[in-house]
Design an enzyme around this catalytic site. Sequence first.
Site, PDB file in Angstrom:
ATOM      1  N   GLU A  36       7.401 -17.041 -67.193  1.00 46.81           N
ATOM      2  CA  GLU A  36       6.175 -17.750 -67.587  1.00 46.81           C
ATOM      3  C   GLU A  36       6.399 -19.210 -67.242  1.00 46.81           C
ATOM      4  O   GLU A  36       6.839 -20.000 -68.061  1.00 46.81           O
ATOM      5  CB  GLU A  36       5.901 -17.539 -69.077  1.00 46.81           C
ATOM      6  CG  GLU A  36       4.492 -17.942 -69.491  1.00 46.81           C
ATOM      7  CD  GLU A  36       4.388 -19.424 -69.766  1.00 46.81           C
ATOM      8  OE1 GLU A  36       4.192 -20.208 -68.795  1.00 46.81           O
ATOM      9  OE2 GLU A  36       4.495 -19.805 -70.929  1.00 46.81           O
ATOM     10  N   GLU A  90       4.231 -26.326 -62.430  1.00 47.78           N
ATOM     11  CA  GLU A  90       5.622 -26.180 -62.852  1.00 47.78           C
ATOM     12  C   GLU A  90       6.489 -25.536 -61.771  1.00 47.78           C
ATOM     13  O   GLU A  90       7.606 -25.101 -62.032  1.00 47.78           O
ATOM     14  CB  GLU A  90       5.708 -25.375 -64.148  1.00 47.78           C
ATOM     15  CG  GLU A  90       5.222 -26.152 -65.346  1.00 47.78           C
ATOM     16  CD  GLU A  90       5.601 -25.495 -66.654  1.00 47.78           C
ATOM     17  OE1 GLU A  90       6.345 -24.500 -66.633  1.00 47.78           O
ATOM     18  OE2 GLU A  90       5.157 -25.974 -67.701  1.00 47.78           O
TER      19      GLU A  90
END
Length: 738
Positions: A185, A194
Amino acid sequence: MASLFSHPLTRSIPNLFTRFRLRPSRTMSSSSAQRLFQLKLDPLTGNSEWVVIDEEDQVSENPSEPLLSTTSYLDMLNDSRRNRAFREAIDKTVTKNCRVLDIGAGTGLLSMMAARAMGSGDSVACPRTEGMVTACESYLPMVKLMRKVLHLNGLGRKINVINKRSDELNIGVDITSRADVLVSEILDSELLGEGLIPTLQHAHDMLLVENAKTVPYRATTYGQLVESKFLWKLHDLYNNEAKALDNVFLVPAGQETILSIKQQQYAMHCDAIKEEIKLLSEPFKIFEFDFSKRPDSHEETELHIKATDNGSVHAVVSWWILQLDCEGTIFYSTAPKWISVPFNINKSQTPFSSAGDWCDHWKQCVWFIPGKGICVSKHEEVHLHAIHTDISISYNLKTQLSRTEIGQHDLFARDSQLILSPERVAIYGDSEWRLSMLTAVKNTLQGKVISLCVVADDSIFLAILIAHLSRTSHVISLFPGLRDKGTQYLQAVADVNGFSMDRVEVLQNWKTCLTTLDTHQKKVDLLIGEPFYYGNEGMLPWQNLRFWKERTMLNSALSEDVVIMPCKGILRACAMSIPDLWNSRRCLNKIEGLDHSVVNATLGACGDLPEAQEGPCLPYFVWQCGEIKELSEILTVMEFDFSKPINPCSGKAMVEFTETGICHGFVLWIDWVMDAENCTVLTTGPVHRYWKQGVKLLSKPISVGFHGSESTSGCFSTEIEASFDPSSGELIVKHTLS
């Protein structure tokens, strides 16, 4: 998230500790324990230094200064919709004897789900004789915390924890063989920020078997064209400034982008401005990312979108939907609540709800259309050109009629360009704020001869305003954050604002103190600031008390009758019901059957802190924090007197509740009093949406009422107190029931 590209604290709430994006920490071994080098920022000076943090203290039951308490881990782990979706998908995907790799393991939640699923599944999908879960996490304090969680759940021996980034893993050294299943995740509000793409690329190249299974399986981004005056004000300074009529030109004609926001997607809780948004299109699909395959670093697509109404497209609001299993039965959406029907999902076969509990770790994203936007008529076709790189998504718009791309207008030296936050651009374009500043400065200059003015902070507005209004004064701008950029900007706008650079200078060599040698043997007659410090936008309100520190360092250069603006700061507070925010940071017990109670003290959880440990004050745009309700009048807790050098101070106030409800904490901010007569006070409270406030959440919510109300139980008053430490810049806030 121990991904190739990022770290979990890229999603953290800004605090006093800053970390490198690729290598957030450095560790060294000692005979007793590992220690962590952290770059600590002093908010009152802007200086930073490496400090050594004892790792053992950071994961103890009562850490003295927990580094993780100001991050978004709690918010993420309290997202029950997210947790349930991952658990269901992992249960379907992971079976006996699989080799599972968890990239960015955090507290180990997904790793534990995988280990549990492996113990109860069959061996059809993974023919290996031995299963293993490898948890990859780069941040050492989180690794130590994860080990505590694994031990608590009896899974320490079933999960191999590796303190590395995923691109540092070696097959045959860290992992015996390539993994059959990837669980991870590493998503932000934009999806890619990210480092999802480079992480997946490296994993498919080096860490996974061919045709590996992944959880999540796929992500799709969607968008919608919207009109919103609020969103427009966050980026179009040129057209909003024209309404001010104060003859200060931060963005002169022909230089429309000399001061602008960064061209990127901005995360925002768009539900908070639902009533201020006019939808100008149906939702449309933009990009699809298949996690089970190696993704491309670059992709472009051209979309043809029909306008559903007349209006001006000010922004593209976007979100994403995760498909967590390969069959397409488990989904998670970050869509705003006005989106009721998912797209490309058979709702009759799949139970789905796009709206869940409020959470802060994932929001919608906003892409601003430059200038006034693009005018459209109902049924008119708009062409959207979308591009994604390995870390971001961007857009260009054009209409079928004009075929003109909405982009930048002017050509000028990029050396002169300043990039500010959307909120700062909106403040500089706000006529009321500018009028208040203009009035305060004019009243100060009236009847006075100001030979030397020092702008202590990064306020380009005040530097131009003083130079424009006081033709005889010399202006020195310290510009501690802008530096050379500030000089180049002032040079570019000097002529149109009616001043020459021989009267304005930016001090290049900032020292611990300023003397008359730096001021051409003159004493400072006017010391002024907004206060605003470049790069401080995400910090707590009182960290702009740096102005007080700067005033102290300038003490020897100040004239006896120096005018200091603002002359004081006032710490204000209001008791509030903030259930969504409190619930997002409440203590953790079992998450999908896995005990996380051991993390509460380290993460600063509400409701389960040791008696001696206080929860942190956290910066938020309170108006975006879901359901909110004021329960008291606005209180004055303490004052900061800028006529004197910086000093320790404290204050307290009795809170009399004026509404019935559940109090979850106090919202705090600073009002800046510009003049001694208290005629001009600039507030940064929740009534204005361009500033963040500090939020002090209670350990446990309390039922409150007021005397004379129908409520006969609960608390009618409480006391709040605060103390300011100038050596650290910290403000300690406590409350006591009475």
